[in-house]
Write a protein that holds these residues in place. Structure first.
Motif, PDB file in Angstrom:
ATOM      1  N   ASP A 248       0.832  -1.207   0.000  1.00  0.00           N
ATOM      2  CA  ASP A 248       0.000   0.000   0.000  1.00  0.00           C
ATOM      3  C   ASP A 248       0.869   1.261   0.000  1.00  0.00           C
ATOM      4  OD1 ASP A 248      -2.463   1.136  -0.244  1.00  0.00           O
ATOM      5  OD2 ASP A 248      -2.877   1.210   1.894  1.00  0.00           O
ATOM      6  N   PHE A 249       2.074   1.116  -0.569  1.00  0.00           N
ATOM      7  CA  PHE A 249       3.052   2.212  -0.671  1.00  0.00           C
ATOM      8  C   PHE A 249       3.433   2.773   0.705  1.00  0.00           C
ATOM      9  CE2 PHE A 249       1.110   1.868  -4.799  1.00  0.00           C
ATOM     10  CZ  PHE A 249       2.179   2.022  -5.665  1.00  0.00           C
ATOM     11  N   ASP A 250       3.273   1.962   1.723  1.00  0.00           N
ATOM     12  CA  ASP A 250       3.675   2.338   3.078  1.00  0.00           C
ATOM     13  C   ASP A 250       5.079   1.789   3.308  1.00  0.00           C
ATOM     14  OD1 ASP A 250       3.944   3.002   5.717  1.00  0.00           O
ATOM     15  OD2 ASP A 250       2.492   1.519   6.461  1.00  0.00           O
ATOM     16  N   LEU A 251       6.098   2.574   3.010  1.00  0.00           N
ATOM     17  CA  LEU A 251       7.485   2.131   3.066  1.00  0.00           C
ATOM     18  C   LEU A 251       8.239   2.719   4.253  1.00  0.00           C
ATOM     19  CD1 LEU A 251       8.344   2.515  -0.752  1.00  0.00           C
ATOM     20  CD2 LEU A 251       7.339   0.535   0.429  1.00  0.00           C
ATOM     21  N   TRP A 252       7.542   3.404   5.137  1.00  0.00           N
ATOM     22  CA  TRP A 252       8.214   4.061   6.259  1.00  0.00           C
ATOM     23  C   TRP A 252       8.664   3.030   7.285  1.00  0.00           C
ATOM     24  CZ3 TRP A 252       7.309   4.309  11.524  1.00  0.00           C
ATOM     25  CH2 TRP A 252       8.059   5.273  12.228  1.00  0.00           C
ATOM     26  N   VAL A 253       9.905   3.166   7.740  1.00  0.00           N
ATOM     27  CA  VAL A 253      10.450   2.301   8.795  1.00  0.00           C
ATOM     28  C   VAL A 253      11.311   3.142   9.721  1.00  0.00           C
ATOM     29  CG1 VAL A 253      10.443   0.168   7.427  1.00  0.00           C
ATOM     30  CG2 VAL A 253      12.424   1.684   7.336  1.00  0.00           C
ATOM     31  N   ASP A 254      11.485   2.650  10.953  1.00  0.00           N
ATOM     32  CA  ASP A 254      12.440   3.258  11.869  1.00  0.00           C
ATOM     33  C   ASP A 254      13.221   2.140  12.550  1.00  0.00           C
ATOM     34  OD1 ASP A 254      10.689   2.184  13.705  1.00  0.00           O
ATOM     35  OD2 ASP A 254       9.983   4.097  14.482  1.00  0.00           O
ATOM     36  N   ASP A 255      14.139   2.493  13.444  1.00  0.00           N
ATOM     37  CA  ASP A 255      15.001   1.480  14.036  1.00  0.00           C
ATOM     38  C   ASP A 255      14.210   0.456  14.846  1.00  0.00           C
ATOM     39  OD1 ASP A 255      14.291   3.404  15.864  1.00  0.00           O
ATOM     40  OD2 ASP A 255      16.258   3.523  16.841  1.00  0.00           O
ATOM     41  N   LYS A 256      13.191   0.902  15.571  1.00  0.00           N
ATOM     42  CA  LYS A 256      12.400  -0.031  16.364  1.00  0.00           C
ATOM     43  C   LYS A 256      11.626  -0.994  15.464  1.00  0.00           C
ATOM     44  CE  LYS A 256      11.800   2.991  20.387  1.00  0.00           C
ATOM     45  NZ  LYS A 256      10.818   3.682  21.266  1.00  0.00           N
ATOM     46  N   MET A 257      11.094  -0.491  14.377  1.00  0.00           N
ATOM     47  CA  MET A 257      10.349  -1.349  13.465  1.00  0.00           C
ATOM     48  C   MET A 257      11.269  -2.368  12.797  1.00  0.00           C
ATOM     49  SD  MET A 257       8.065  -0.318  10.124  1.00  0.00           S
ATOM     50  CE  MET A 257       7.080   0.825  11.083  1.00  0.00           C
ATOM     51  N   LEU A 258      12.479  -1.943  12.424  1.00  0.00           N
ATOM     52  CA  LEU A 258      13.423  -2.861  11.799  1.00  0.00           C
ATOM     53  C   LEU A 258      13.789  -3.989  12.756  1.00  0.00           C
ATOM     54  CD1 LEU A 258      15.839  -0.386   9.956  1.00  0.00           C
ATOM     55  CD2 LEU A 258      13.893  -1.653   9.018  1.00  0.00           C
ATOM     56  N   ALA A 259      14.054  -3.624  14.013  1.00  0.00           N
ATOM     57  CA  ALA A 259      14.402  -4.638  15.012  1.00  0.00           C
ATOM     58  C   ALA A 259      13.231  -5.584  15.249  1.00  0.00           C
ATOM     59  CB  ALA A 259      14.824  -3.966  16.314  1.00  0.00           C
ATOM     60  N   ARG A 260      12.028  -5.045  15.350  1.00  0.00           N
ATOM     61  CA  ARG A 260      10.862  -5.872  15.660  1.00  0.00           C
ATOM     62  C   ARG A 260      10.524  -6.812  14.507  1.00  0.00           C
ATOM     63  NH1 ARG A 260       5.135  -5.373  15.140  1.00  0.00           N
ATOM     64  NH2 ARG A 260       4.071  -6.468  16.852  1.00  0.00           N
ATOM     65  N   ARG A 261      10.553  -6.309  13.281  1.00  0.00           N
ATOM     66  CA  ARG A 261      10.169  -7.132  12.141  1.00  0.00           C
ATOM     67  C   ARG A 261      11.167  -8.265  11.893  1.00  0.00           C
ATOM     68  NH1 ARG A 261       4.906  -6.906  10.069  1.00  0.00           N
ATOM     69  NH2 ARG A 261       4.139  -4.781  10.308  1.00  0.00           N
ATOM     70  N   MET A 262      12.454  -8.010  12.096  1.00  0.00           N
ATOM     71  CA  MET A 262      13.428  -9.084  11.934  1.00  0.00           C
ATOM     72  C   MET A 262      13.192 -10.163  12.990  1.00  0.00           C
ATOM     73  SD  MET A 262      15.869 -10.576  10.406  1.00  0.00           S
ATOM     74  CE  MET A 262      16.704  -9.452   9.281  1.00  0.00           C
ATOM     75  N   TYR A 263      12.908  -9.752  14.209  1.00  0.00           N
ATOM     76  CA  TYR A 263      12.602 -10.721  15.263  1.00  0.00           C
ATOM     77  C   TYR A 263      11.349 -11.526  14.908  1.00  0.00           C
ATOM     78  CZ  TYR A 263      10.561 -12.394  19.634  1.00  0.00           C
ATOM     79  OH  TYR A 263       9.961 -13.160  20.599  1.00  0.00           O
ATOM     80  N   LEU A 264      10.321 -10.849  14.409  1.00  0.00           N
ATOM     81  CA  LEU A 264       9.082 -11.532  14.064  1.00  0.00           C
ATOM     82  C   LEU A 264       9.272 -12.468  12.871  1.00  0.00           C
ATOM     83  CD1 LEU A 264       6.461  -8.653  14.504  1.00  0.00           C
ATOM     84  CD2 LEU A 264       6.912 -10.592  16.035  1.00  0.00           C
ATOM     85  N   LEU A 265      10.139 -12.098  11.932  1.00  0.00           N
ATOM     86  CA  LEU A 265      10.421 -12.987  10.803  1.00  0.00           C
ATOM     87  C   LEU A 265      11.064 -14.279  11.297  1.00  0.00           C
ATOM     88  CD1 LEU A 265      10.514 -13.487   7.735  1.00  0.00           C
ATOM     89  CD2 LEU A 265      12.741 -12.344   7.713  1.00  0.00           C
ATOM     90  N   GLN A 266      12.020 -14.144  12.214  1.00  0.00           N
ATOM     91  CA  GLN A 266      12.636 -15.340  12.776  1.00  0.00           C
ATOM     92  C   GLN A 266      11.623 -16.165  13.578  1.00  0.00           C
ATOM     93  OE1 GLN A 266      16.216 -14.509  14.970  1.00  0.00           O
ATOM     94  NE2 GLN A 266      17.329 -13.762  13.169  1.00  0.00           N
ATOM     95  N   GLN A 267      10.749 -15.495  14.305  1.00  0.00           N
ATOM     96  CA  GLN A 267       9.730 -16.205  15.080  1.00  0.00           C
ATOM     97  C   GLN A 267       8.771 -16.962  14.167  1.00  0.00           C
ATOM     98  OE1 GLN A 267      11.002 -16.457  18.214  1.00  0.00           O
ATOM     99  NE2 GLN A 267       8.927 -16.136  18.985  1.00  0.00           N
ATOM    100  N   ALA A 268       8.363 -16.329  13.067  1.00  0.00           N
ATOM    101  CA  ALA A 268       7.456 -16.986  12.125  1.00  0.00           C
ATOM    102  C   ALA A 268       8.095 -18.237  11.542  1.00  0.00           C
ATOM    103  CB  ALA A 268       7.070 -16.015  11.012  1.00  0.00           C
ATOM    104  N   ALA A 269       9.398 -18.165  11.260  1.00  0.00           N
ATOM    105  CA  ALA A 269      10.097 -19.328  10.728  1.00  0.00           C
ATOM    106  C   ALA A 269      10.211 -20.432  11.774  1.00  0.00           C
ATOM    107  CB  ALA A 269      11.489 -18.919  10.239  1.00  0.00           C
TER     108      ALA A 269
END
Length: 298
Positions: A248-269
């Motif tokens: 949805d063209f929502d490309l905004w990220v910050d340091d907290k979001m980067l840290a959280r999403r990488m953690y969640l990607l590993q958790q999903a795996a």
């Protein structure tokens, strides 16, 4: 008072007889401190136990390895998900001609040739909603997902593919972390694109390209990225547009979001999101919320 008079008052010659010495980047204190900061970063990928971790502690190599591990593990748990056929399957272009165009694109760049294989989707398949009834929406879902599918899984692993990309078109750690954030949203959070061995190569290429354009001022040329990624320039453009549309063209990220999403990607795996046989039966592609609202209003 003119400039020569000011220089004379300051005790400097109005017309110096010799030019100043050439710049020496290695002697610059600021550059040296930046170099030492990056040298101190670890190349080892982290196994995260919490979303509270320091994203500045890893190098670009560690970040791309974490992206690889997350997507490969998620794809292994998901299994294969066949895309739904398009409304009408157009003529498939000659494969030899396509490979020849890919191999000659950016011929002046000293990069070993590679091909990621033929895409499942035709370049002209639509990615925007053209009607509001349920049948058309189903076909639109299929068209969106098909752009990330290869007809067959590439003959190399994602590890080999992204390390090649990092070798010839390296990016900063933030770009790889943002790519991981985008992939997690599409594959695990919003369930828009399944992570399989036929999608993760094109998906990660598009995510890295879009992340670089969103976060960095200096970007690799389009023809170089396409050649290193083993796709044509047109295919790379289509992948970028599709990724942005699904996000949805929502490309905004910050340091907290980067840290959280990488953690969640590993958790999903780790949790086996979409384990073998399950996601293939239940996976339903979604349109972005804005598109849903537009359909409801029409």
């Amino acid at each position: 008072m003119d400039d020569s008079a000011r220089q004379a008052d300051a005790g400097e010659p109005a017309h110096p007889r010799t030019p100043p010495p050439p710049p020496s980047p290695s002697a610059d204190i600021g550059a040296a401190s930046i170099d030492s900061t990056y040298r101190d970063r670890s190349d080892e990928p982290l196994k995260l136990e919490s979303e509270q971790w320091d994203i500045t502690s890893i190098s670009a190599l560690a970040a791309v390895r974490m992206l690889i591990q997350g997507l490969e593990s998620l794809a292994e748990a998901t299994g294969d998900v066949p895309p739904t056929p398009p409304v009408s399957r157009p003529h498939t272009p000659n494969t030899e001609d396509m490979l020849r165009r890919i191999s000659t694109a950016g011929a002046s760049i000293p990069v070993p040739p590679i091909t990621i294989g033929s895409p499942e989707a035709h370049p002209h398949e639509p990615i925007t909603v053209i009607a509001g009834n349920a049948e058309d929406i189903v076909y639109q879902h299929a068209a969106i997902a098909r752009r990330f599918f290869s007809k067959v899984a590439p003959p190399f692993t994602l590890y080999e593919y992204l390390l090649r990309l990092h070798k010839w078109c390296p990016h900063s750690p933030g770009v790889y972390l943002a790519a991981a954030a985008f992939c997690h949203r599409l594959c695990a959070s919003d369930l828009m694109v399944p992570a399989t061995n036929r999608t993760i190569h094109r998906l990660s290429l598009a995510a890295i390209r879009v992340s670089a354009k969103a976060l960095e001022d200096n970007k690799w040329p389009q023809d170089r990225m396409a050649k290193v990624g083993g796709v044509s320039k047109t295919q790379l453009m289509n992948l970028e547009v599709t990724l942005c549309f699904l996000l949805d063209f929502d490309l905004w990220v910050d340091d907290k979001m980067l840290a959280r999403r990488m953690y969640l990607l590993q958790q999903a795996a780790r949790q086996g999101l979409g384990a073998q046989g399950k996601l293939a039966d239940e996976f339903k592609l979604k349109l972005p919320l804005r598109k849903k609202l537009a359909l409801a209003a029409s």
